[in-house]
Design an enzyme around this catalytic site. Structure first.
Site, mmCIF file in Angstrom:
data_model
loop_
_atom_site.group_PDB
_atom_site.id
_atom_site.type_symbol
_atom_site.label_atom_id
_atom_site.label_comp_id
_atom_site.label_asym_id
_atom_site.label_seq_id
_atom_site.Cartn_x
_atom_site.Cartn_y
_atom_site.Cartn_z
ATOM 1 N N HIS A 66 18.980 -38.710 18.750
ATOM 2 C CA HIS A 66 19.415 -37.902 19.887
ATOM 3 C C HIS A 66 20.914 -37.626 19.822
ATOM 4 O O HIS A 66 21.368 -36.518 20.154
ATOM 5 C CB HIS A 66 19.055 -38.637 21.181
ATOM 6 C CG HIS A 66 19.567 -37.961 22.411
ATOM 7 N ND1 HIS A 66 20.649 -38.448 23.115
ATOM 8 C CD2 HIS A 66 19.184 -36.827 23.052
ATOM 9 C CE1 HIS A 66 20.884 -37.652 24.138
ATOM 10 N NE2 HIS A 66 20.019 -36.666 24.131
ATOM 11 N N GLU A 69 21.438 -34.852 17.488
ATOM 12 C CA GLU A 69 21.054 -33.579 18.118
ATOM 13 C C GLU A 69 22.241 -32.964 18.851
ATOM 14 O O GLU A 69 22.502 -31.759 18.755
ATOM 15 C CB GLU A 69 19.889 -33.804 19.077
ATOM 16 C CG GLU A 69 19.496 -32.575 19.881
ATOM 17 C CD GLU A 69 19.019 -32.913 21.280
ATOM 18 O OE1 GLU A 69 19.543 -32.313 22.241
ATOM 19 O OE2 GLU A 69 18.136 -33.788 21.416
ATOM 20 N N HIS A 70 22.972 -33.798 19.584
ATOM 21 C CA HIS A 70 24.167 -33.312 20.294
ATOM 22 C C HIS A 70 25.250 -32.864 19.318
ATOM 23 O O HIS A 70 25.864 -31.805 19.489
ATOM 24 C CB HIS A 70 24.728 -34.422 21.177
ATOM 25 C CG HIS A 70 24.025 -34.586 22.483
ATOM 26 N ND1 HIS A 70 24.644 -34.433 23.694
ATOM 27 C CD2 HIS A 70 22.726 -34.896 22.770
ATOM 28 C CE1 HIS A 70 23.787 -34.648 24.675
ATOM 29 N NE2 HIS A 70 22.612 -34.930 24.136
ATOM 30 N N GLU A 146 24.395 -39.094 30.159
ATOM 31 C CA GLU A 146 22.972 -38.729 30.162
ATOM 32 C C GLU A 146 22.100 -39.967 30.369
ATOM 33 O O GLU A 146 21.097 -39.918 31.088
ATOM 34 C CB GLU A 146 22.617 -38.035 28.845
ATOM 35 C CG GLU A 146 21.220 -37.442 28.832
ATOM 36 C CD GLU A 146 20.932 -36.652 27.559
ATOM 37 O OE1 GLU A 146 19.781 -36.181 27.418
ATOM 38 O OE2 GLU A 146 21.846 -36.506 26.717
#
Length: 447
Positions: A66, A69-70, A146
């Protein structure tokens, strides 16, 4: 170093999307391109899928998929982070990405005339990220926010807790986002190594749906990957779907996370079936009939007749080698025991007797209708193409999907119910539970 001898792409029909033509090409180096042509629309959704998810992480790398991904949005050799977003937004398009436990997707939706731009930008991100150390550090704070945001939403967090309850401290049991500790400890070099290892063409699938020409998309994708020197070895073959035979043995566990919330959030569940198991069609019908809409058993009993909860539903999660089946409800803490008892009684009744033909037929109709309605835009079609190729290595048409659902019989539902629902259930709860509430919870589970 000389480049490998060029090889001819392999193109073949991949099935019918009912609305359009589905075609698939495998480029030298193992990169797959799957498209569905819809001449009646003016948009195109373009995506690249990587067969890597949080289950591919070691404990030390928890959250790396993840995080990456950022980071891939934060600049390439040709574009800054601002340029990546601004060039797509300047033509009215949109970009995003998501990470799951078994795959990651990056996508853009644009007007059909702007497809070459979307191909160039998304391919550039996937092949040429610089993974700038300063951007990695800046994005760390964003991801920690997040995680905090997820922690503030117990209705979402209870699903992570349920996975942990049944799957334990394993890659599938850990949250996709990682934890504050694991994300805080990840280094730029770890993320860069993860990127180089998992983003080669054999693990990537390109999908596009909308008003497009398949051969043109293939040429554009090939040119983008060749420009980045990212096509790989000419003789490399695509990586096939995941397999395995993981067994979930957790039963009767009670996992409670104390949280100062207004509601208690509950998931009662047990092992389900993998996404390769043919019983998944019958289990989907069972899940829909049990808690898939306003006419479902649990919604009628828990909300309509007794007013015990606002939100109540059943759900399934199918992975390559195992699956989960659960019932969710959000209610006041003093109603937790009653909701749990009703849910257990409903599961036990269906495990023993199955579902009558009327309920099976209604659930099949609901699944068929929602499947078709859910594929009314190019983004949903692109998603179906990518997930099908990554997870199963083939394309099943919408007609094929509907045939699978309509072939489910009451006997098939009864068989899968007897197999899945006969497992001793476990329960995960997040909420402001006092000792008396926890005691009721344990008593309800002990019956």
């Amino acid at each position: 170093m000389p480049r490998p001898r060029a090889m001819t792409p392999r193109t073949a029909p991949a099935g019918s999307g009912d609305a359009g033509t589905v075609r698939k090409t495998v480029l030298p180096g193992g990169l797959r391109v799957v498209t569905e042509t819809l001449p009646s629309v003016r948009s195109v959704s373009f995506g690249i899928w990587a067969r890597v998810g949080s289950r591919d992480e070691t404990p030390a790398l928890a959250g790396a998929t993840h995080y990456l991904e950022h980071v891939l949005f934060k600049g390439t050799k040709r574009r800054s982070a601002l340029e990546i977003s601004s060039v797509i937004e300047a033509v009215g398009g949109e970009m995003n990405a998501f990470t799951t436990k078994e795959f990651t997707c990056y996508y853009a939706r644009v007007l059909d005339s702007d497809l070459p731009l979307a191909v160039d930008v998304v391919c550039d991100m996937l092949t040429s990220s610089v993974i700038d150390p300063a951007e990695v550090e800046a994005e760390r704070n964003v991801i920690l926010e997040e995680i905090a945001m997820t922690d503030d939403d117990p209705g979402d967090g209870v699903h992570d807790l349920f996975a942990q309850t049944l799957l334990g401290d394993t890659p599938l049991g850990r949250p996709v986002l990682g934890t504050e500790e694991s994300v805080g400890a990840l280094t730029r070099d770890q993320i860069a190594r993860f990127y180089r290892r998992h983003y080669d063409p054999t693990r990537l699938v390109v999908t596009a749906a909308g008003n497009l020409d398949h051969d043109t998309v293939v040429k554009q994708v090939r040119a983008a990957f060749e420009r980045a020197g990212a096509l790989g070895r000419a003789d490399a073959a695509p990586l096939g779907p995941r397999g395995g035979d993981r067994r979930i043995r957790t039963a009767g566990a009670v996992d409670v996370q104390e949280r100062a919330t207004e509601q208690a959030h509950l998931i009662l569940g047990m092992p389900g079936v993998s996404r390769h198991d043919e019983r998944r069609w019958a289990l989907a019908v069972l899940s829909t009939a049990l808690g898939g809409g306003m006419s479902s058993r649990l919604f009628q009993e828990v909300r309509e007749r007794r007013g015990l909860a606002y939100s109540v539903y059943a759900h399934t999660s199918g992975y390559a080698d195992c699956g989960l089946f659960g019932v969710y409800a959000g209610c006041r803490p003093d109603r937790l025991g009653e909701v749990l008892e009703i849910s257990r009684e409903s599961l036990a009744d269906i495990a023993a007797h199955g579902l009558p033909e009327e309920e099976v037929g209604r659930a099949i109709g609901q699944l068929a209708g929602s499947t078709v309605l859910g594929l009314e835009d190019t983004g949903a079609l692109m998603h179906r193409l990518g997930k099908s190729e990554v997870c199963w290595g083939e394309q099943l048409s919408v007609s094929g999907l509907l045939e699978r659902y309509r072939a489910v019989t009451p006997d098939a539902v009864r068989e899968v119910a007897a197999e899945v629902l006969s497992h001793q259930p476990s329960v995960s709860v997040i909420g402001p539970l006092k000792d008396k509430h926890t005691a009721k919870l344990h008593r309800a589970m002990a019956r």
